[in-house]
Design an enzyme around this catalytic site. Structure first.
Site, PDB file in Angstrom:
ATOM      1  N   HIS A   1      46.128  37.464  34.930  1.00  0.00           N
ATOM      2  CA  HIS A   1      45.904  38.327  36.081  1.00  0.00           C
ATOM      3  C   HIS A   1      46.512  37.714  37.351  1.00  0.00           C
ATOM      4  O   HIS A   1      46.728  36.502  37.433  1.00  0.00           O
ATOM      5  CB  HIS A   1      44.406  38.576  36.264  1.00  0.00           C
TER       6      HIS A   1
ATOM      7  N   GLU B   1      45.222  37.131  40.195  1.00  0.00           N
ATOM      8  CA  GLU B   1      44.375  36.135  40.863  1.00  0.00           C
ATOM      9  C   GLU B   1      44.601  34.755  40.261  1.00  0.00           C
ATOM     10  O   GLU B   1      44.705  33.749  40.972  1.00  0.00           O
ATOM     11  CB  GLU B   1      42.896  36.524  40.723  1.00  0.00           C
TER      12      GLU B   1
ATOM     13  N   CYS C   1      38.220  40.968  38.175  1.00  0.00           N
ATOM     14  CA  CYS C   1      37.384  41.037  36.979  1.00  0.00           C
ATOM     15  C   CYS C   1      36.507  39.785  36.876  1.00  0.00           C
ATOM     16  O   CYS C   1      36.639  38.853  37.672  1.00  0.00           O
ATOM     17  CB  CYS C   1      38.267  41.186  35.738  1.00  0.00           C
TER      18      CYS C   1
ATOM     19  N   CYS D   1      38.437  36.464  36.520  1.00  0.00           N
ATOM     20  CA  CYS D   1      39.029  36.022  37.784  1.00  0.00           C
ATOM     21  C   CYS D   1      37.954  35.597  38.772  1.00  0.00           C
ATOM     22  O   CYS D   1      38.178  34.683  39.577  1.00  0.00           O
ATOM     23  CB  CYS D   1      39.914  37.116  38.368  1.00  0.00           C
TER      24      CYS D   1
HETATM   25 ZN   LIG Z   1      41.068  39.359  36.390  1.00  0.00          ZN
END
Ligand SMILES: [Zn+2]
Length: 191
Positions: free
Chosen positions: A95, A97, A121, A124
């Site tokens: 991701h 992040e 999420c 993250c």
């Molecule tokens: Zn994430």
């Protein structure tokens, strides 16, 4: 010729030249950087960018979602659904992040703010907490009711991380490479 009829320099005609009023403010700028970096993503269904900023408004990390370094993104799957989880992108993709944190150009990101297109999420959220980031500014919360987001809010809330939704003053920022050749039209921001 009477002195009052002399043409005056333009800066006297119109008073003092003032700074632009429609310049990008910091939060818009950082969110725009996140969105621009998202354009690097090869994910066909979701392009997310993140931009980490320190307390001096300096960018210390940028990331977007993509496959891990050295892992061929032509060989790994990009689908959202498949008969087998291993044939979806989810076990593999990093991701935005995560990438922004790992790409940091400072010793650490403690006390920093992360600007990110989507609410993070739960995975993250763990990274954000462990990295010492103190604030998350997100634009969209479209997965609000999914278990990942519920868990994420639980963790971020317990860790005392401020989460705030960014409300842009304009819906669009245009980057026009031609603007540099047309002084006065440098403002690429509209709407
Ligand atoms: Zn994430």
């Amino acid at each position: 010729m009477d002195e009052s009829q002399q043409p005056k320099p333009s800066h006297q005609n119109s008073g003092t030249t003032r700074k632009r009023e429609d310049y990008l403010e910091w939060p818009e700028y950082f969110m725009a950087v996140a969105f621009l970096s998202a354009q690097r993503s090869k994910d066909p269904s979701s392009q997310v960018g993140a931009c980490i900023v320190n307390q001096e408004n300096k960018i210390v990390g940028i990331g977007y979602n993509g496959m891990p370094n050295g892992c061929d993104d032509d060989l790994l799957p990009w689908s959202r659904s498949a008969d087998h989880w291993l044939d979806t992108k989810y076990p593999y993709v990093c991701h935005a992040e995560l990438n922004a944190i790992m790409n940091k150009n400072s010793a650490d990101v403690k006390g920093c703010t992360m600007h990110v297109a989507l609410f993070p999420c739960n995975e993250c959220a763990k990274l954000i907490i462990q990295a010492g980031i103190k604030e998350v500014v997100y634009l969209s919360d479209k997965y609000h009711d999914t278990p990942e987001m519920v868990a994420s809010r639980r963790l971020l809330g317990m860790a005392g991380i401020q989460c705030r939704q960014f409300e842009p003053k304009r819906t669009k920022i245009v980057i026009d490479f031609n603007s540099i050749n047309h002084p006065g039209m440098l403002n690429g921001a509209t709407n």
